[in-house]
Each structure stands twice: as structure tokens, then as C-alpha cells.
Design a protein around this motif. Structure first.
Motif, mmCIF file in Angstrom:
data_model
loop_
_atom_site.group_PDB
_atom_site.id
_atom_site.type_symbol
_atom_site.label_atom_id
_atom_site.label_comp_id
_atom_site.label_asym_id
_atom_site.label_seq_id
_atom_site.Cartn_x
_atom_site.Cartn_y
_atom_site.Cartn_z
ATOM 1 N N VAL A 109 0.844 -1.200 0.000
ATOM 2 C CA VAL A 109 0.000 0.000 0.000
ATOM 3 C C VAL A 109 0.876 1.246 0.000
ATOM 4 O O VAL A 109 0.605 2.209 -0.736
ATOM 5 N N LEU A 110 1.925 1.234 0.785
ATOM 6 C CA LEU A 110 2.865 2.359 0.787
ATOM 7 C C LEU A 110 3.431 2.593 -0.612
ATOM 8 O O LEU A 110 3.530 3.735 -1.063
ATOM 9 N N PHE A 111 3.771 1.512 -1.313
ATOM 10 C CA PHE A 111 4.320 1.665 -2.665
ATOM 11 C C PHE A 111 3.299 2.228 -3.649
ATOM 12 O O PHE A 111 3.676 2.939 -4.571
ATOM 13 N N ILE A 112 2.025 1.925 -3.450
ATOM 14 C CA ILE A 112 1.000 2.576 -4.280
ATOM 15 C C ILE A 112 1.104 4.087 -4.091
ATOM 16 O O ILE A 112 1.108 4.854 -5.057
ATOM 17 N N GLY A 113 1.191 4.509 -2.834
ATOM 18 C CA GLY A 113 1.277 5.941 -2.547
ATOM 19 C C GLY A 113 2.552 6.573 -3.067
ATOM 20 O O GLY A 113 2.527 7.655 -3.656
ATOM 21 N N LEU A 141 -6.932 3.082 -9.580
ATOM 22 C CA LEU A 141 -7.677 2.510 -10.708
ATOM 23 C C LEU A 141 -8.453 3.599 -11.452
ATOM 24 O O LEU A 141 -8.523 3.587 -12.687
ATOM 25 N N LEU A 142 -9.031 4.535 -10.709
ATOM 26 C CA LEU A 142 -9.741 5.633 -11.376
ATOM 27 C C LEU A 142 -8.792 6.473 -12.223
ATOM 28 O O LEU A 142 -9.126 6.853 -13.354
ATOM 29 N N VAL A 143 -7.623 6.776 -11.684
ATOM 30 C CA VAL A 143 -6.665 7.608 -12.417
ATOM 31 C C VAL A 143 -6.095 6.863 -13.613
ATOM 32 O O VAL A 143 -6.186 7.325 -14.755
ATOM 33 N N TRP A 144 -5.504 5.696 -13.364
ATOM 34 C CA TRP A 144 -4.762 5.038 -14.448
ATOM 35 C C TRP A 144 -5.627 4.172 -15.347
ATOM 36 O O TRP A 144 -5.354 4.061 -16.527
ATOM 37 N N TYR A 159 0.424 0.130 -13.922
ATOM 38 C CA TYR A 159 0.143 0.656 -12.595
ATOM 39 C C TYR A 159 -1.280 0.317 -12.149
ATOM 40 O O TYR A 159 -1.510 -0.030 -10.990
ATOM 41 N N ALA A 160 -2.239 0.399 -13.072
ATOM 42 C CA ALA A 160 -3.615 0.054 -12.717
ATOM 43 C C ALA A 160 -3.709 -1.408 -12.287
ATOM 44 O O ALA A 160 -4.361 -1.727 -11.287
ATOM 45 N N MET A 161 -3.069 -2.291 -13.028
ATOM 46 C CA MET A 161 -3.138 -3.713 -12.685
ATOM 47 C C MET A 161 -2.405 -4.016 -11.377
ATOM 48 O O MET A 161 -2.876 -4.811 -10.561
ATOM 49 N N ALA A 162 -1.263 -3.385 -11.155
ATOM 50 C CA ALA A 162 -0.553 -3.578 -9.885
ATOM 51 C C ALA A 162 -1.412 -3.083 -8.726
ATOM 52 O O ALA A 162 -1.462 -3.724 -7.659
ATOM 53 N N SER A 163 -2.106 -1.978 -8.909
ATOM 54 C CA SER A 163 -2.976 -1.445 -7.866
ATOM 55 C C SER A 163 -4.168 -2.373 -7.625
ATOM 56 O O SER A 163 -4.560 -2.601 -6.473
ATOM 57 N N ALA A 164 -4.734 -2.913 -8.689
ATOM 58 C CA ALA A 164 -5.874 -3.824 -8.549
ATOM 59 C C ALA A 164 -5.460 -5.093 -7.811
ATOM 60 O O ALA A 164 -6.164 -5.555 -6.901
ATOM 61 N N ILE A 165 -4.326 -5.640 -8.173
ATOM 62 C CA ILE A 165 -3.849 -6.854 -7.502
ATOM 63 C C ILE A 165 -3.541 -6.561 -6.042
ATOM 64 O O ILE A 165 -3.869 -7.353 -5.149
ATOM 65 N N MET A 186 -4.950 -4.256 -4.220
ATOM 66 C CA MET A 186 -6.216 -4.082 -3.527
ATOM 67 C C MET A 186 -6.812 -5.443 -3.157
ATOM 68 O O MET A 186 -7.263 -5.639 -2.023
ATOM 69 N N LEU A 187 -6.772 -6.376 -4.090
ATOM 70 C CA LEU A 187 -7.311 -7.707 -3.796
ATOM 71 C C LEU A 187 -6.528 -8.382 -2.663
ATOM 72 O O LEU A 187 -7.101 -8.977 -1.751
ATOM 73 N N PHE A 188 -5.217 -8.287 -2.713
ATOM 74 C CA PHE A 188 -4.377 -8.892 -1.692
ATOM 75 C C PHE A 188 -4.619 -8.268 -0.325
ATOM 76 O O PHE A 188 -4.748 -8.970 0.675
ATOM 77 N N VAL A 189 -4.729 -6.953 -0.293
ATOM 78 C CA VAL A 189 -4.944 -6.248 0.977
ATOM 79 C C VAL A 189 -6.332 -6.547 1.540
ATOM 80 O O VAL A 189 -6.496 -6.668 2.747
ATOM 81 N N CYS A 190 -7.301 -6.706 0.675
ATOM 82 C CA CYS A 190 -8.682 -6.934 1.136
ATOM 83 C C CYS A 190 -8.904 -8.328 1.697
ATOM 84 O O CYS A 190 -9.903 -8.567 2.369
ATOM 85 N N LEU A 191 -7.995 -9.244 1.434
ATOM 86 C CA LEU A 191 -8.146 -10.577 2.021
ATOM 87 C C LEU A 191 -8.229 -10.430 3.536
ATOM 88 O O LEU A 191 -7.415 -9.766 4.151
#
Length: 161
Positions: free
Chosen positions: A10-14, A112-115, A145-151, A153-158
Motif C-alpha cells: 500500500v505504501l508503494f501505491i502511494g 484505478l480511477l486515475v490510471w 500501474y492500474a493492474m498492480a494497484s488492482a492486484i 487491492m485484492l491482496f490487501v482486502c483478504l
């Protein structure tokens, strides 16, 4: 260890978004030029016509760039905050750790909205930026970047933390 990985991702997303936003500001003329080039429809040889619109209006290009920068800084804020929130909650109960995911999930959703939304839906599909080298480079980067963020998000939401 899983909680630390979630925090770091999550930090790396930011950080990723922050780096893009700052690089866009450091190269504001180039960023504006690339965006203006894409929305103008210049050099579109494969699909030269559009059912939508093209724009050579500098105010439109500035508005679009401003929207992108706001999006990037928002992703940066929520990603960095989310990474910190998860790090702070790393030893907390499952419920508390799950609650700490909020900013991180917001960061990934905004990414995801941005990229995906701005770059891939509007840039690639609406303005057909895939037809030029400048546009293709932006589109490919946005996809990664969108796909890395989506993956992420899925991993974090587990919830099995």
C-alpha cells in the motif's frame, strides 16, 4: 509477515503516485504537451475519425492535467497514509487490522480511477492515444500501474490476516 507485506505494498501505491505527480510537476511543460498532443488527435492515422471530440484548447489540456495531478496526489496521500495505518495496526486484532485497510483500499481504488479511468478509458479509448508513440507509452505505463494497484487491492482486502 503478511501484514507487513500489505503495509509495504500500500505504501508503494502511494509512493508510486507521489513520484509520478512530482515528476509531472518537474516536467510540467512536457506533461502538458503530451496531454495536449493526445487530446488533439494529432497523428492519428489508423483511426483518424472520432465519434466524440478532439481538442486543441489549451484550457482543456490544463484542466485535464490538473485533474490527473489531483488524482495522483490523492492516491499518494491515501497510499502513504494507508501504508502507515496498516503498519501501526500490524500487531492489532484481525478486526482492527481490517479496519486499518480503509485508506489503502481507497488509494488502490483511486489509482484505478486515475490510471484505468483517466488514462485507459478516456486517453486510450476516447482519445485513441494508442495510435501514437507518446500515447502508447502513457497507456502501457497506466496499464501496469492500474493492474498492480488492482492486484494489491485484492491482496490487501483478504481478511485472513
Amino acid at each position: 509477515m503478511i501484514r507487513l507485506l500489505k503495509s509495504a505494498l500500500v505504501l508503494f501505491i502511494g509512493l508510486h503516485a507521489l513520484f509520478y505527480a512530482l515528476q509531472n510537476i518537474a516536467n510540467i511543460d512536457a506533461a502538458l504537451g503530451a496531454l495536449a498532443y493526445v487530446v488533439s488527435g494529432a497523428d492519428h492515422e489508423v483511426y483518424p475519425a472520432t465519434l466524440f471530440f478532439k481538442s486543441n484548447n489549451p484550457a482543456f489540456a490544463w484542466a485535464a492535467l490538473t485533474l490527473v495531478l489531483i488524482g495522483e496526489f490523492s492516491v499518494a496521500f491515501f497510499g502513504i497514509k494507508g501504508g502507515w495505518d496498516l503498519f501501526k495496526a500490524r500487531d492489532a486484532s484481525a478486526e482492527e487490522f481490517h479496519a486499518a485497510k480503509r485508506s489503502g483500499v481507497i488509494a488502490a481504488g483511486l489509482a484505478l480511477l486515475v490510471w484505468f479511468g483517466f488514462f485507459m478509458s478516456f486517453g486510450a479509448a476516447f482519445f485513441q492515444m494508442w495510435q501514437t508513440q507518446v500515447g502508447t507509452g502513457s497507456m502501457e505505463g497506466a496499464f501496469m500501474y492500474a493492474m498492480a494497484s488492482a492486484i494489491t487491492m485484492l491482496f490487501v482486502c483478504l481478511t485472513d490476516d
